[in-house]
Design a protein around this motif. Structure first.
Motif, short mmCIF file in Angstrom:
data_model
loop_
_atom_site.label_atom_id
_atom_site.label_comp_id
_atom_site.label_asym_id
_atom_site.label_seq_id
_atom_site.Cartn_x
_atom_site.Cartn_y
_atom_site.Cartn_z
N ALA A 197 -10.70 12.63 6.68
CA ALA A 197 -10.27 13.32 7.89
C ALA A 197 -11.30 14.34 8.32
O ALA A 197 -12.01 14.93 7.49
CB ALA A 197 -8.93 14.00 7.66
N CYS B 72 -9.71 10.35 11.57
CA CYS B 72 -9.64 9.88 10.19
C CYS B 72 -10.37 8.55 10.14
O CYS B 72 -9.98 7.60 10.83
CB CYS B 72 -8.20 9.73 9.75
SG CYS B 72 -7.98 9.06 8.08
N CYS C 249 -4.59 12.60 6.66
CA CYS C 249 -4.23 11.27 7.11
C CYS C 249 -3.87 10.43 5.89
O CYS C 249 -4.28 10.74 4.76
CB CYS C 249 -5.36 10.61 7.90
SG CYS C 249 -6.88 10.35 6.98
#
Length: 118
Positions: A5, A21, A95
């Motif tokens: 990320a 991400c 993420c």
């Protein structure tokens, strides 16, 4: 799949940030993807999710209308556009590749810090 990320930073209340991400590996397009966040001392909470194809999205109630999740399977990237940011949005954002849509994560990426000043 491995996830990284980026895009966090310091922003004033009412401002916007876009998190990205990036995934490596061949299975990105097979997974629903999600964003979660965590404040130190608190449990990690769900933010948003997007299905494998990008057709379906799902948001936590407090993010609806302010945050938008999207993905580009060709680039193996998922994004979180955050608008109208509030100080309470300050957190580390992660993420994740989902095992169950919308909010069960199987693989986590390294987080990115978002700080919203008042």
């Amino acid at each position: 799949v491995q996830l990284q990320a980026s895009g966090g930073g310091l922003v004033q209340a009412g401002g916007s940030l876009r998190l990205s991400c990036t995934a490596s590996g061949r299975t990105f397009s097979r997974n629903g993807m999600g964003w979660f966040r965590q404040v130190p001392g608190k449990e990690r909470e769900f933010v948003a999710a997007i299905s494998r194809t990008g057709i379906s999205t799902y948001y936590a109630d407090s993010m609806k209308g302010r945050f938008t999740i999207s993905r580009d399977n060709a680039k193996k990237e998922v994004y979180l556009q955050m608008n109208s940011l509030k100080p309470e949005d300050t957190a580390v954002y992660y993420c994740a590749a989902l095992t169950h849509f919308p909010d069960v994560a199987g693989t986590w990426g390294q987080g990115t810090l978002v700080t919203v000043s008042s």
